[in-house]
Every structure is written in C-alpha cells, then in structure tokens.
Write a protein that holds these residues in place. Structure first.
Motif, short mmCIF file in Angstrom:
data_model
loop_
_atom_site.label_atom_id
_atom_site.label_comp_id
_atom_site.label_asym_id
_atom_site.label_seq_id
_atom_site.Cartn_x
_atom_site.Cartn_y
_atom_site.Cartn_z
N ALA A 281 -22.39 48.71 62.47
CA ALA A 281 -21.25 48.85 63.39
C ALA A 281 -20.16 49.73 62.81
N VAL A 282 -19.92 49.58 61.51
CA VAL A 282 -18.85 50.33 60.86
C VAL A 282 -19.30 51.74 60.48
N THR A 283 -20.60 51.93 60.27
CA THR A 283 -21.11 53.19 59.72
C THR A 283 -21.54 54.20 60.78
N LEU A 284 -22.25 53.75 61.79
CA LEU A 284 -22.92 54.66 62.71
C LEU A 284 -21.96 55.31 63.69
N HIS A 285 -22.24 56.58 64.00
CA HIS A 285 -21.52 57.25 65.08
C HIS A 285 -21.83 56.55 66.40
N TYR A 286 -20.93 56.67 67.34
CA TYR A 286 -21.08 56.08 68.67
C TYR A 286 -21.09 54.55 68.64
N SER A 287 -20.51 53.99 67.62
CA SER A 287 -20.31 52.54 67.57
C SER A 287 -18.82 52.26 67.78
N LYS A 288 -18.52 51.24 68.55
CA LYS A 288 -17.12 50.91 68.83
C LYS A 288 -16.36 50.45 67.59
N ALA A 289 -17.09 50.05 66.55
CA ALA A 289 -16.45 49.61 65.31
C ALA A 289 -16.47 50.70 64.23
N LYS A 290 -16.81 51.92 64.60
CA LYS A 290 -16.91 53.01 63.64
C LYS A 290 -15.64 53.11 62.80
N ASN A 291 -15.84 53.18 61.46
CA ASN A 291 -14.74 53.34 60.50
C ASN A 291 -13.77 52.14 60.49
N ALA A 292 -14.25 50.96 60.89
CA ALA A 292 -13.38 49.77 60.86
C ALA A 292 -13.03 49.34 59.46
N GLY A 293 -13.87 49.69 58.48
CA GLY A 293 -13.48 49.51 57.10
C GLY A 293 -14.10 48.33 56.36
N TRP A 294 -13.75 48.27 55.07
CA TRP A 294 -14.36 47.32 54.14
C TRP A 294 -14.00 45.88 54.47
N VAL A 295 -12.79 45.63 54.93
CA VAL A 295 -12.39 44.27 55.26
C VAL A 295 -13.27 43.71 56.37
N VAL A 296 -13.57 44.52 57.36
CA VAL A 296 -14.45 44.09 58.44
C VAL A 296 -15.85 43.79 57.91
N ILE A 297 -16.33 44.63 57.02
CA ILE A 297 -17.66 44.39 56.44
C ILE A 297 -17.66 43.08 55.66
N ALA A 298 -16.63 42.84 54.86
CA ALA A 298 -16.57 41.61 54.06
C ALA A 298 -16.55 40.38 54.96
N PHE A 299 -15.76 40.40 56.03
CA PHE A 299 -15.72 39.26 56.93
C PHE A 299 -17.02 39.14 57.72
N GLY A 300 -17.63 40.26 58.07
CA GLY A 300 -18.91 40.20 58.77
C GLY A 300 -19.98 39.52 57.94
N TRP A 301 -20.04 39.86 56.65
CA TRP A 301 -21.03 39.21 55.78
C TRP A 301 -20.71 37.74 55.57
N GLY A 302 -19.42 37.40 55.50
CA GLY A 302 -19.07 35.99 55.40
C GLY A 302 -19.53 35.19 56.59
N MET A 303 -19.31 35.75 57.78
CA MET A 303 -19.76 35.06 58.99
C MET A 303 -21.29 35.05 59.09
N ALA A 304 -21.94 36.05 58.50
CA ALA A 304 -23.39 36.05 58.44
C ALA A 304 -23.90 34.86 57.63
N VAL A 305 -23.25 34.59 56.50
CA VAL A 305 -23.61 33.43 55.69
C VAL A 305 -23.36 32.15 56.47
N LEU A 306 -22.22 32.08 57.14
CA LEU A 306 -21.90 30.88 57.91
C LEU A 306 -22.96 30.59 58.97
#
Length: 255
Positions: A28-53
């Motif tokens: 979501a953060v990396t790919l072009h044509y994604s609404k979350a493009k360039n959302a950043g590291w904080v989003v990635i960190a929280f995304g992985w946390g919720m993945a664990v949850l």
C-alpha cells in the motif's frame, strides 16, 4: 497442549493473515496507484503491529499463535513448547507465510500490472521481504539478533502475567501469551520494534516472515520486480534464531 492438527491449522491460517496484512501495508505504501502511496514508515510499523494482532488472536486458540519460528524456538528453549513439535510449528509457519504473500500479491495485482503498463520499473522485494539500508553482514546480523531479543524475551515474560488483563485468549488456551490482553501488548511491542529498531534492516525478527515471501517474490510473475537478493536472505533467518535462543536462555536464568 495442542494437537498436531490444530498446530498446523492455527499456524498456517494465523501466519497467512500476518503476512497478508504485513506485506499488504508495504504494498500500500510502496506501489504506484495505491491510495496509501508514500504514507511512510509509521504506517508500515502500525500495519505490521495490527498484522500480529489479527494473526495471533486468530491462531491462539488452536496453536498458541506463535506465527514465528523465533518465537517457537525461544519458547522451546524456555520450556514452554515441546521440542518434538518445533519442526511442525516451523513448517506450518512457512506454508502460511507463502500463502499470505501470494494473497497480498493477488490483492494488489492491478497495481503490480499498472506499473508495467506505464513503464514504471519499480523493485518490489521490499513489499515481501527485508533489506538493509547499509549492507554490512556482521552489523545486519547483530541488528536482527538484538531486535529479535526485543520481541521474544518480553513475550516470554508476558506469559508469566496470567492473572492480568481480560483473561484467557478465546478458546481457553492462552499459550505463550498468558492472557488475552497480552496479545495486544505484543502487537504494540512489534509497532515499537518497528519504530525504534527497524531502521537498519527492516526488522525481519521472523525467519518465516522473510524467507516465505522472498521465495514467493522469486517465483511470481511480477513485472520489473528486480532481484530477490538471495545473498542477504540468510541474515533474516539466522539473526532471529540466534536472538530466540539467547532470549530463552535469559528467561531460564531469570526463572
């Protein structure tokens, strides 16, 4: 405590959810044509946390919700998991990681395809697996060892807190987590690891999380995907396993 069948089902499904959410936020953060493009590291960190949850709560009633060979190994060293069941846990986690990575690719298939159609060459390994910012194998290995200790050692101690929080994980078998609220605490711990310790290598802290999706990246027909970087792949496997053993030894020394 857990039957072999329950371990396989729980770890495959839980790890697949983990990787679907985790690789999904990276896509979501990396790919072009994604609404979350360039959302950043904080989003990635929280995304992985919720993945664990999501993955751990799903798998906990069946298998204890390890989702990570480092967690399984650390628990075995600490005496919480039978050694005879360790290979089964790890095999199920690898299968789940592969399934989750394929699902994340399918979900973002249109974005992967659009990159090729628009002539945008975009390396995609970072969606699936980790890579160091500075390639120094010894330093990268130490980073993964320390970051994994930051995960596994607190998790082992969390298991002692059986009397706090909201009670057992659904299904009555809290396993390594001790109580249901501790699953949430571990998810927040993963967010903290990402924010504090993830900068140098991308914090694999889980051999299955890195190796399974890396294999999928190598095999999938992703246009312009770039290298799967197999020369680095041993570090996200060896570092977490070393960190897991050290965590289990420290836990045994404390108790």
């Amino acid at each position: 405590m857990y039957s072999n069948g329950d371990i396989v089902v729980g770890e495959v499904i839980g790890t697949a959810i983990l990787i679907l959410f985790g690789a999904g936020v990276c896509a979501a953060v990396t790919l072009h044509y994604s609404k979350a493009k360039n959302a950043g590291w904080v989003v990635i960190a929280f995304g992985w946390g919720m993945a664990v949850l999501a993955g751990a709560y799903t798998a906990a009633p069946l298998s204890g919700g390890h989702l990570n060979p480092a967690v399984t190994l650390g628990s075995a060293v600490a005496g919480g998991t039978e050694w005879s069941k360790v290979p089964l846990y790890i095999l199920a986690q690898m299968v789940g990681a592969v399934i989750g990575a394929v699902l994340a690719w399918a979900l973002y298939y249109a974005q992967f395809a659009a990159n090729a159609e628009q002539g945008k060459a975009q390396p995609t390994l970072g969606i699936f697996s980790t890579a160091p910012e500075i390639r120094k194998p010894a330093a990268n290995l130490v980073t993964e060892v320390i970051a994994t200790i930051g995960l596994v050692l607190p998790l082992l101690f969390f298991g002692q807190n059986k009397g706090i929080g909201i009670g057992p994980v659904p299904g009555g078998q809290a396993g390594i987590y001790g109580s249901g609220i501790n699953v949430l605490l571990v998810a927040l711990l993963v967010v903290g690891i990402g924010l504090s310790l993830g900068g140098p290598t991308g914090y694999a802290i889980n051999p299955a999380r890195d190796l399974g999706p890396r294999l999928v990246h190598a095999l999938l027909p992703i246009p312009n995907k770039g290298s799967s970087d197999w020369s680095y792949s041993w570090i996200p496997v060896a570092g977490p396993l070393i960190g897991a053993v050290l965590s289990g030894l420290v836990y045994n020394a404390a108790f």
